[in-house]
Design a protein around this motif. Sequence first.
Motif, PDB file in Angstrom:
ATOM      1  N   LEU A 195      51.403  53.575  68.946  1.00 37.25           N
ATOM      2  CA  LEU A 195      52.374  53.176  67.925  1.00 37.25           C
ATOM      3  C   LEU A 195      51.690  52.836  66.604  1.00 37.25           C
ATOM      4  CD1 LEU A 195      54.811  50.904  69.977  1.00 37.25           C
ATOM      5  CD2 LEU A 195      55.248  53.220  69.149  1.00 37.25           C
ATOM      6  N   MET A 196      50.453  52.355  66.678  1.00 40.40           N
ATOM      7  CA  MET A 196      49.699  52.026  65.472  1.00 40.40           C
ATOM      8  C   MET A 196      49.019  53.248  64.865  1.00 40.40           C
ATOM      9  SD  MET A 196      50.172  48.861  65.011  1.00 40.40           S
ATOM     10  CE  MET A 196      51.546  48.413  66.060  1.00 40.40           C
ATOM     11  N   GLY A 197      49.002  54.353  65.588  1.00 37.84           N
ATOM     12  CA  GLY A 197      48.217  55.506  65.175  1.00 37.84           C
ATOM     13  C   GLY A 197      48.846  56.309  64.048  1.00 37.84           C
ATOM     14  N   GLU A 198      48.021  57.171  63.468  1.00 37.18           N
ATOM     15  CA  GLU A 198      48.444  57.985  62.333  1.00 37.18           C
ATOM     16  C   GLU A 198      49.533  58.971  62.723  1.00 37.18           C
ATOM     17  OE1 GLU A 198      48.629  59.184  58.424  1.00 37.18           O
ATOM     18  OE2 GLU A 198      47.589  57.451  59.300  1.00 37.18           O
ATOM     19  N   GLU A 199      49.481  59.496  63.947  1.00 39.20           N
ATOM     20  CA  GLU A 199      50.472  60.481  64.380  1.00 39.20           C
ATOM     21  C   GLU A 199      51.880  59.890  64.359  1.00 39.20           C
ATOM     22  OE1 GLU A 199      50.499  63.847  67.840  1.00 39.20           O
ATOM     23  OE2 GLU A 199      50.258  61.774  68.533  1.00 39.20           O
ATOM     24  N   PHE A 200      52.035  58.675  64.906  1.00 42.44           N
ATOM     25  CA  PHE A 200      53.351  58.050  64.925  1.00 42.44           C
ATOM     26  C   PHE A 200      53.763  57.621  63.513  1.00 42.44           C
ATOM     27  CE2 PHE A 200      56.421  54.599  65.774  1.00 42.44           C
ATOM     28  CZ  PHE A 200      57.331  55.332  66.530  1.00 42.44           C
ATOM     29  N   LYS A 201      52.817  57.130  62.740  1.00 46.20           N
ATOM     30  CA  LYS A 201      53.119  56.754  61.345  1.00 46.20           C
ATOM     31  C   LYS A 201      53.672  57.947  60.573  1.00 46.20           C
ATOM     32  CE  LYS A 201      50.787  55.435  57.038  1.00 46.20           C
ATOM     33  NZ  LYS A 201      51.892  54.642  56.492  1.00 46.20           N
ATOM     34  N   GLN A 202      53.048  59.097  60.736  1.00 43.93           N
ATOM     35  CA  GLN A 202      53.520  60.292  60.037  1.00 43.93           C
ATOM     36  C   GLN A 202      54.910  60.702  60.514  1.00 43.93           C
ATOM     37  OE1 GLN A 202      52.299  61.906  57.366  1.00 43.93           O
ATOM     38  NE2 GLN A 202      50.773  60.270  57.280  1.00 43.93           N
TER      39      GLN A 202
ATOM     40  N   SER B 253      62.171  59.208  58.058  1.00 43.22           N
ATOM     41  CA  SER B 253      62.903  58.332  57.135  1.00 43.22           C
ATOM     42  C   SER B 253      62.789  58.753  55.679  1.00 43.22           C
ATOM     43  CB  SER B 253      62.384  56.901  57.273  1.00 43.22           C
ATOM     44  OG  SER B 253      61.020  56.831  56.876  1.00 43.22           O
ATOM     45  N   GLY B 254      61.780  59.561  55.368  1.00 43.12           N
ATOM     46  CA  GLY B 254      61.534  59.897  53.975  1.00 43.12           C
ATOM     47  C   GLY B 254      60.863  58.779  53.204  1.00 43.12           C
ATOM     48  N   LYS B 255      60.262  57.818  53.912  1.00 40.51           N
ATOM     49  CA  LYS B 255      59.594  56.681  53.289  1.00 40.51           C
ATOM     50  C   LYS B 255      58.223  56.486  53.930  1.00 40.51           C
ATOM     51  CE  LYS B 255      64.007  54.314  52.515  1.00 40.51           C
ATOM     52  NZ  LYS B 255      64.810  53.094  52.792  1.00 40.51           N
ATOM     53  N   ASP B 256      57.326  55.849  53.208  1.00 40.12           N
ATOM     54  CA  ASP B 256      55.990  55.573  53.721  1.00 40.12           C
ATOM     55  C   ASP B 256      56.060  54.305  54.577  1.00 40.12           C
ATOM     56  OD1 ASP B 256      53.298  55.585  54.222  1.00 40.12           O
ATOM     57  OD2 ASP B 256      52.727  54.776  52.259  1.00 40.12           O
ATOM     58  N   LEU B 257      56.093  54.472  55.889  1.00 41.48           N
ATOM     59  CA  LEU B 257      56.313  53.359  56.812  1.00 41.48           C
ATOM     60  C   LEU B 257      55.072  53.054  57.641  1.00 41.48           C
ATOM     61  CD1 LEU B 257      59.885  54.150  58.217  1.00 41.48           C
ATOM     62  CD2 LEU B 257      59.253  52.893  56.151  1.00 41.48           C
ATOM     63  N   PHE B 258      55.056  51.847  58.182  1.00 44.45           N
ATOM     64  CA  PHE B 258      54.001  51.425  59.102  1.00 44.45           C
ATOM     65  C   PHE B 258      54.598  50.445  60.101  1.00 44.45           C
ATOM     66  CE2 PHE B 258      54.097  48.627  55.471  1.00 44.45           C
ATOM     67  CZ  PHE B 258      53.988  47.351  56.013  1.00 44.45           C
ATOM     68  N   VAL B 259      54.024  50.386  61.281  1.00 43.19           N
ATOM     69  CA  VAL B 259      54.493  49.499  62.335  1.00 43.19           C
ATOM     70  C   VAL B 259      53.798  48.143  62.214  1.00 43.19           C
ATOM     71  CG1 VAL B 259      54.496  49.122  64.843  1.00 43.19           C
ATOM     72  CG2 VAL B 259      55.081  51.370  63.909  1.00 43.19           C
ATOM     73  N   ASP B 260      54.565  47.083  62.378  1.00 44.22           N
ATOM     74  CA  ASP B 260      54.021  45.725  62.352  1.00 44.22           C
ATOM     75  C   ASP B 260      53.037  45.547  63.507  1.00 44.22           C
ATOM     76  OD1 ASP B 260      53.501  43.011  62.291  1.00 44.22           O
ATOM     77  OD2 ASP B 260      55.494  42.422  63.005  1.00 44.22           O
ATOM     78  N   PRO B 261      51.755  45.324  63.245  1.00 46.22           N
ATOM     79  CA  PRO B 261      50.781  45.200  64.332  1.00 46.22           C
ATOM     80  C   PRO B 261      50.959  43.954  65.190  1.00 46.22           C
ATOM     81  CG  PRO B 261      49.753  44.707  62.222  1.00 46.22           C
ATOM     82  CD  PRO B 261      51.115  45.232  61.910  1.00 46.22           C
ATOM     83  N   ASP B 262      51.675  42.951  64.679  1.00 43.12           N
ATOM     84  CA  ASP B 262      51.899  41.722  65.443  1.00 43.12           C
ATOM     85  C   ASP B 262      53.202  41.738  66.231  1.00 43.12           C
ATOM     86  OD1 ASP B 262      49.524  40.471  64.668  1.00 43.12           O
ATOM     87  OD2 ASP B 262      50.417  39.734  62.817  1.00 43.12           O
ATOM     88  N   PHE B 263      54.017  42.797  66.061  1.00 41.19           N
ATOM     89  CA  PHE B 263      55.293  42.904  66.785  1.00 41.19           C
ATOM     90  C   PHE B 263      56.138  41.638  66.599  1.00 41.19           C
ATOM     91  CE2 PHE B 263      53.628  46.655  68.169  1.00 41.19           C
ATOM     92  CZ  PHE B 263      54.100  47.200  69.350  1.00 41.19           C
ATOM     93  N   HIS B 264      56.163  41.093  65.398  1.00 40.00           N
ATOM     94  CA  HIS B 264      56.907  39.850  65.143  1.00 40.00           C
ATOM     95  C   HIS B 264      58.387  40.051  65.493  1.00 40.00           C
ATOM     96  CE1 HIS B 264      57.326  35.940  62.978  1.00 40.00           C
ATOM     97  NE2 HIS B 264      58.577  36.352  62.905  1.00 40.00           N
ATOM     98  N   GLY B 265      58.877  39.284  66.459  1.00 37.37           N
ATOM     99  CA  GLY B 265      60.245  39.414  66.939  1.00 37.37           C
ATOM    100  C   GLY B 265      60.442  40.538  67.927  1.00 37.37           C
ATOM    101  N   GLY B 266      59.402  41.321  68.170  1.00 36.63           N
ATOM    102  CA  GLY B 266      59.514  42.465  69.066  1.00 36.63           C
ATOM    103  C   GLY B 266      58.698  42.279  70.331  1.00 36.63           C
ATOM    104  N   GLY B 267      58.198  43.397  70.861  1.00 32.63           N
ATOM    105  CA  GLY B 267      57.439  43.370  72.098  1.00 32.63           C
ATOM    106  C   GLY B 267      58.333  43.598  73.306  1.00 32.63           C
ATOM    107  N   PHE B 268      57.929  43.017  74.426  1.00 36.16           N
ATOM    108  CA  PHE B 268      58.716  43.124  75.654  1.00 36.16           C
ATOM    109  C   PHE B 268      59.979  42.276  75.527  1.00 36.16           C
ATOM    110  CE2 PHE B 268      54.300  43.767  77.093  1.00 36.16           C
ATOM    111  CZ  PHE B 268      54.437  44.964  77.785  1.00 36.16           C
ATOM    112  N   HIS B 269      61.131  42.862  75.810  1.00 34.76           N
ATOM    113  CA  HIS B 269      62.412  42.162  75.848  1.00 34.76           C
ATOM    114  C   HIS B 269      63.012  42.346  77.237  1.00 34.76           C
ATOM    115  CE1 HIS B 269      63.256  42.249  71.194  1.00 34.76           C
ATOM    116  NE2 HIS B 269      62.124  41.652  71.510  1.00 34.76           N
TER     117      HIS B 269
END
Length: 256
Positions: free
Chosen positions: A80-87, A93-109
């Motif tokens: 999820l942190m890798g360049e392949e998923f970022k691209q 989305s048409g936007k320059d996005l990145f995944v939050d490395p700390d998963f703030h509010g996310g993770g296992f639910h």
Amino acid sequence: MFNAWINQADELAHEFRAARPFPLLVLDDFLDTSTAEQLLEEFPAPDAMPKSRDYVFGNKHELSSVAEQGPTSRAFYDALMGEEFKQFISTLSGKDLFVDPDFHGGGFHQSGDGGFLDTHVDFNMHPLHPNWRRTLNVLLYLNKDWKPSYDGRLLIKASADEEPRAIEPLFNRGLIMVTDDHTYHGFKKMSLPPGVTRKSIATYAYELVPEGSMVARTTGWSPESAGPLKRVFARHYDAAVKVKTKLFGSATAHNR
């Protein structure tokens, strides 16, 4: 780790943007089967996960430390942190996005019998990074042999009072969806047998914006089945959180 969709961003971007009630993409067979199976084996037990901070608006457990739960969880985190998923998500989305490395509010639910999450729109700015605008939710469901009688469908809609679209939380199903002021979602209270829980892994993608260019707000709750006190609390939730943050500060990690 990812299946063929990871190389089909241009094609899938059209499907994503044309989806209703708002831009989203449902990806069955999100991961190769062995990886999904191993992720499920590493999924924490409910009693090893803190209760979420949804107060009266939800009944679930969360644990943001995905990379620490085992080798497959670490590999999934790295992917999820890798360049392949970022691209992929940036093209989608048409936007320059990145995944939050700390998963703030996310993770296992995880939610068991009686679990629910009231209808809501998500917070719009990262609590610890005032120039990070939350743009996409990325969800992976890990519910094997999920029966229709369990329900647990994610109900999504573009306004609080419209009929929702329902998405089944099936095993190895991914969901990538826009999150903004009009992306309402949640799931109804479930009746589950002993040992059965609704499991997902959530992460959030952000874009950089000029600091101060947007008014930050917390989660906006719109509970559909609620008494008058809960409805009042929902209306004033954002103000209450701002007072709490001013008095006590914002946690550096969310339910790790």
